[in-house]
Design an enzyme around this catalytic site. Structure first.
Site, PDB file in Angstrom:
ATOM      1  N   ASP A 120       0.868  -1.193   0.000  1.00 10.49           N
ATOM      2  CA  ASP A 120       0.000   0.000   0.000  1.00 10.49           C
ATOM      3  C   ASP A 120       0.895   1.230   0.000  1.00 10.49           C
ATOM      4  OD1 ASP A 120      -2.175   1.970   0.686  1.00 10.49           O
ATOM      5  OD2 ASP A 120      -3.325   0.140   0.985  1.00 10.49           O
ATOM      6  N   HIS A 151     -12.325  -0.476  -7.944  1.00  8.31           N
ATOM      7  CA  HIS A 151     -13.531   0.377  -8.010  1.00  8.31           C
ATOM      8  C   HIS A 151     -13.214   1.826  -7.620  1.00  8.31           C
ATOM      9  CE1 HIS A 151     -15.434   0.480  -3.680  1.00  8.31           C
ATOM     10  NE2 HIS A 151     -14.130   0.556  -3.603  1.00  8.31           N
TER      11      HIS A 151
HETATM   12  C1  LIG Z   1     -10.707   1.396  -1.019  1.00  3.42           C
HETATM   13  S1  LIG Z   1      -9.232   1.026  -0.182  1.00  3.42           S
HETATM   14  C2  LIG Z   1      -9.298  -0.738  -0.079  1.00  3.42           C
HETATM   15  C3  LIG Z   1      -8.505  -1.258   1.074  1.00  3.42           C
HETATM   16  C4  LIG Z   1      -8.529  -2.778   1.273  1.00  3.42           C
HETATM   17  N1  LIG Z   1      -8.184  -3.510   0.093  1.00  3.42           N
HETATM   18  C5  LIG Z   1      -9.863  -3.220   1.812  1.00  3.42           C
HETATM   19  O1  LIG Z   1     -10.712  -3.653   1.047  1.00  3.42           O
HETATM   20  O2  LIG Z   1     -10.069  -3.106   3.028  1.00  3.42           O
HETATM   21  C6  LIG Z   1      -8.002   1.278  -1.457  1.00  3.42           C
HETATM   22  C7  LIG Z   1      -6.583   1.131  -0.958  1.00  3.42           C
HETATM   23  O3  LIG Z   1      -5.691   1.432  -2.053  1.00  3.42           O
HETATM   24  C8  LIG Z   1      -4.582   2.163  -1.541  1.00  3.42           C
HETATM   25  N2  LIG Z   1      -3.971   2.956  -2.620  1.00  3.42           N
HETATM   26  C9  LIG Z   1      -4.504   4.028  -3.251  1.00  3.42           C
HETATM   27  N3  LIG Z   1      -3.652   4.497  -4.175  1.00  3.42           N
HETATM   28  C10 LIG Z   1      -2.554   3.701  -4.131  1.00  3.42           C
HETATM   29  C11 LIG Z   1      -1.316   3.690  -4.846  1.00  3.42           C
HETATM   30  N4  LIG Z   1      -1.062   4.589  -5.792  1.00  3.42           N
HETATM   31  N5  LIG Z   1      -0.410   2.725  -4.552  1.00  3.42           N
HETATM   32  C12 LIG Z   1      -0.669   1.804  -3.574  1.00  3.42           C
HETATM   33  N6  LIG Z   1      -1.830   1.763  -2.870  1.00  3.42           N
HETATM   34  C13 LIG Z   1      -2.755   2.709  -3.141  1.00  3.42           C
HETATM   35  C14 LIG Z   1      -5.193   3.025  -0.443  1.00  3.42           C
HETATM   36  O4  LIG Z   1      -4.255   3.504   0.492  1.00  3.42           O
HETATM   37  C15 LIG Z   1      -6.217   2.071   0.175  1.00  3.42           C
HETATM   38  O5  LIG Z   1      -5.686   1.345   1.247  1.00  3.42           O
END
Ligand SMILES: C[S@@+](CC[C@H](N)C(=O)[O-])C[C@H]1O[C@@H](n2cnc3c(N)ncnc32)[C@H](O)[C@@H]1O
Length: 330
Positions: free
Chosen positions: A218, A256
């Site tokens: 992440d 999403h």
């Molecule tokens: C909607 S959350 C989903 C979290 C987890 N998978 C869950 O379902 O509980 C999206 C995740 O993507 C991560 N994220 C967003 N942009 C990112 C990037 N450029 N590189 C790595 N992670 C990223 C966010 O920090 C977040 O934890």
């Protein structure tokens, strides 16, 4: 009254219900913040208003307000009432299936999701949706909060904690199914949970399948200081740049949050990260599929609400099966 007047008044009532739908969600948030589901659960039997007020530590002068809060929550189905006899017959509150999943000690407690999704930083962007539709360059979230969603999180530790706690609670639900998914994980030696937040689902998987080396990938500020334990470790980075290699990539509720072009870039990075020969090499996606024909009305409504949420907060979207197919074929 003539027919037209009757119809107008009915329409007015329906319209007002929709205008004030936020009263239902904000009253629910208040109930969670006060600890009402826990108080009812801990009481062990139906709880009267005065017992509830006392259990919550609310000043008795606020009992009538608590009654009104409970009345609207009962009407919405979050709680229900029954009669108890304590010298005299009284009304008492009990949990319903809705509020049972808001009790803190339950593994599938969704209370943090209620509080996180209804926090000011998530609610304010809705005020700017029409401006954005009419041409404002910045997303509604950025207009409201000064930065795009993922950047903003790095600058507001309270929001960051609320959001990832919400994600943690949503992922806890996976406890109910992961152990039944042997065919998905068998034969794998390593798995990277991309956008895995603080590692809740990866932890569930790593405990259910101890032979599997699990990595949570992440943004650096999300996984900073999270310790390696057993077969679970954390790596910080940007999924648009490089995804660590593994037999399988997992993404739950990640795609999403992004538009189609970004998703295609992410899927290409996933392709580079997994083996291309043999049995291994899979991308496991847990995400929403809109299916208006098959789903019940209420489920479709929830999915369409998520779709709007993705539009307002992060420029993402929910997808039908055909939409997903297009992404995978691109
Ligand atoms: C909607 S959350 C989903 C979290 C987890 N998978 C869950 O379902 O509980 C999206 C995740 O993507 C991560 N994220 C967003 N942009 C990112 C990037 N450029 N590189 C790595 N992670 C990223 C966010 O920090 C977040 O934890």
């Amino acid at each position: 009254m003539d027919q037209e007047a009757i119809e107008s008044f009915r329409a007015q009532a329906r319209l007002y219900k929709h205008i004030f739908n936020y009263v239902s969600s904000m009253s629910l948030k208040c109930a969670v913040q006060l600890g009402i589901p826990d108080a009812i659960h801990n009481h062990g039997e139906p709880i009267t208003l005065s017992e509830l007020v006392s259990a919550l530590g609310i000043d008795p002068t606020k009992a009538s307000f608590t009654y009104r809060l409970m009345r609207v929550l009962v009407h919405a189905g979050f709680f229900s009432t029954t009669k108890v006899n304590k010298g005299e017959e009284k009304e008492a509150y009990v949990l319903t299936p809705f509020s049972k999943i808001l009790v803190k000690e339950k593994i599938n407690c969704l209370s943090p999701f209620v509080v996180g999704m209804l926090c000011p930083a998530m609610m304010m962007p809705w005020q700017f949706l029409s401006d954005w539709m009419q041409g404002t360059k910045k997303s509604p979230f950025e207009t409201a909060n000064g930065k795009p969603f993922w950047d903003y999180m790095d600058h507001d530790p309270v929001f960051k904690a609320l959001f990832h706690d919400a994600m943690r609670s949503d992922s806890q639900m996976m406890n109910l199914v992961v152990k039944d998914c042997e065919q998905v994980f068998e034969g794998l030696n390593s798995l990277v949970d991309v956008g895995g937040s603080t590692g809740t689902i990866a932890r569930v998987i790593s405990e259910a399948y101890p032979q599997l080396k699990c990595t949570v990938f992440d943004l650096p500020h999300v996984v900073a200081n999270l310790p390696t334990t057993g077969n679970l470790n954390f790596v910080g980075g940007d999924l648009f740049q490089h995804i660590p290699s593994a037999d399988a990539i997992l993404m739950k509720l990640v795609l999403h949050a992004f538009g189609d072009e970004e998703c295609i870039k992410i899927l290409k990075k996933c392709r580079e990260a997994i083996p291309t020969q043999g049995e291994k090499g899979k991308v496991i996606i847990i995400d929403i599929v809109i299916n208006v024909e098959k789903d019940e009305h209420e489920l479709t409504e929830a999915k369409l609400f998520f779709d709007m949420l993705m539009m307002v907060e992060v420029s993402g979207r929910e997808r039908t099966e055909q939409d997903w197919q297009k992404l995978f074929m691109a």
